[in-house]
Design an enzyme around this catalytic site. Structure first.
Site, PDB file in Angstrom:
ATOM      1  N   SER A  24       0.686  -1.242   0.019  1.00  0.00           N
ATOM      2  CA  SER A  24      -0.081  -0.012  -0.175  1.00  0.00           C
ATOM      3  C   SER A  24       0.813   1.296  -0.163  1.00  0.00           C
ATOM      4  CB  SER A  24      -0.855  -0.269   1.254  1.00  0.00           C
ATOM      5  OG  SER A  24      -0.072   0.148   2.520  1.00  0.00           O
ATOM      6  N   CYS A  25       2.163   1.021   0.356  1.00  0.00           N
ATOM      7  CA  CYS A  25       2.868   2.137   0.410  1.00  0.00           C
ATOM      8  C   CYS A  25       3.403   2.865  -1.022  1.00  0.00           C
ATOM      9  CB  CYS A  25       3.950   1.938   1.241  1.00  0.00           C
ATOM     10  SG  CYS A  25       5.100   0.720   0.690  1.00  0.00           S
ATOM     11  N   CYS A  26       4.027   3.998  -0.925  1.00  0.00           N
ATOM     12  CA  CYS A  26       4.758   4.539  -2.053  1.00  0.00           C
ATOM     13  C   CYS A  26       6.203   3.876  -2.063  1.00  0.00           C
ATOM     14  CB  CYS A  26       5.019   5.935  -2.136  1.00  0.00           C
ATOM     15  SG  CYS A  26       3.343   6.797  -1.770  1.00  0.00           S
ATOM     16  N   GLY A  27       6.759   3.734  -3.340  1.00  0.00           N
ATOM     17  CA  GLY A  27       7.982   3.307  -3.429  1.00  0.00           C
ATOM     18  C   GLY A  27       8.151   2.199  -4.344  1.00  0.00           C
ATOM     19  N   ARG A  62      -2.544   3.614  -3.552  1.00  0.00           N
ATOM     20  CA  ARG A  62      -2.765   4.523  -4.646  1.00  0.00           C
ATOM     21  C   ARG A  62      -3.289   3.632  -6.090  1.00  0.00           C
ATOM     22  NH1 ARG A  62       2.897   6.586  -6.453  1.00  0.00           N
ATOM     23  NH2 ARG A  62       4.254   4.727  -6.124  1.00  0.00           N
TER      24      ARG A  62
END
Length: 262
Positions: A105-108, A176
């Site tokens: 779920s995180c950015c990167g 996202r």
């Protein structure tokens, strides 16, 4: 049964040199494992709402299906965190095309850019849609005003599928990519033509997000944040208009500016 997007938690808030106990609204993080024909395909971390749209949009984005009718049976067991998919064709998911992977779920670097199926499913836009500058600003403003969960928590991404004048549907998720997959799933379930639509997004336009937009099939992507250099290169190659930093009545057009008019 799907769960709530938020939950109340007791916290300690420090303000004006003092701690005080209070309740805060926190976003829910939910793991969902997708099983295809009895085999594990992927585990997604998502917001536990609109899960049918999420699964259908994700599978279409990955090239596993093209339409909802490609799925013979789908059962979502939210209590256990599983989506069981039976395809009409007992096709083998080739490891050369797909790999079992964790969708974060995180950015990167939660997703690797350009798997073989990304090349196969990303579409060069043929959209003839044009927006005025004010329409760009209005669509972003409308999406943000409807983003109640973000206002409550600040912990989600928002995305909306729009005409040039108004929102058709908006979706929220901690991931996202998930927010975009929910829009894709909604359009497939409701047989909404995509080519002339606009994608409005709350986050940064990365190469992954641009690729996802190309898979959905839109020709214009509007964001309140920045694009990356690779995303701009992809947007130019895929004939997609990327607009960023839509804030306070201004914005930047990074690719195919002919679709944005005064």
């Amino acid at each position: 049964m799907e769960g709530s997007l938020t939950i109340k938690r007791e916290i300690q808030r420090y303000r004006q040199e003092h701690f005080s106990a209070m309740e805060d609204e926190i976003v829910v993080e939910f793991p969902l494992t997708i099983m295809i024909n009895g085999e594990e395909f992927a585990t997604m971390v998502c917001s536990p709402y609109h899960l049918e749209e999420l699964v259908i949009g994700f599978l279409a984005s990955e090239g596993v299906i093209r339409f909802r009718k490609d799925i013979k049976d789908m059962k979502i067991d939210a209590s256990q965190g599983f989506a069981h998919i039976q395809l009409h064709q007992e096709k083998i998911i080739s490891q050369q095309t797909f790999s079992k992977r964790f969708i974060g779920s995180c950015c990167g670097k939660s997703r690797q850019f350009y798997f073989q199926n990304d090349v196969r499913t990303a579409k060069t836009s043929t959209s003839k849609t044009k927006l005025t500058a004010q329409q760009c600003i209005n669509l972003m403003t409308t999406m943000q005003e409807e983003s109640t969960v973000f206002k409550q928590t600040g912990g989600v991404h928002n995305a909306a599928l729009c005409t040039s004048e108004d929102l058709i549907v908006s979706r929220t998720d901690i991931g996202r990519h998930n927010a975009l997959d929910k829009l894709f799933g909604y359009s497939l379930l409701n047989q909404i033509p995509i080519r002339d639509k606009v994608l409005v997004f709350s986050g940064r336009i990365s190469s992954e997000i641009l690729t996802k937009a190309a898979k959905i099939g839109v020709g214009i992507v509007l964001s309140k944040s920045a694009p990356t250099d690779l995303a701009i290169q992809l947007a130019n190659d895929l004939n997609i208009t990327a607009v960023g930093f839509i804030r306070n009545g201004s914005f930047n057009v990074y690719s195919h500016p002919e679709r944005i008019i005064e």
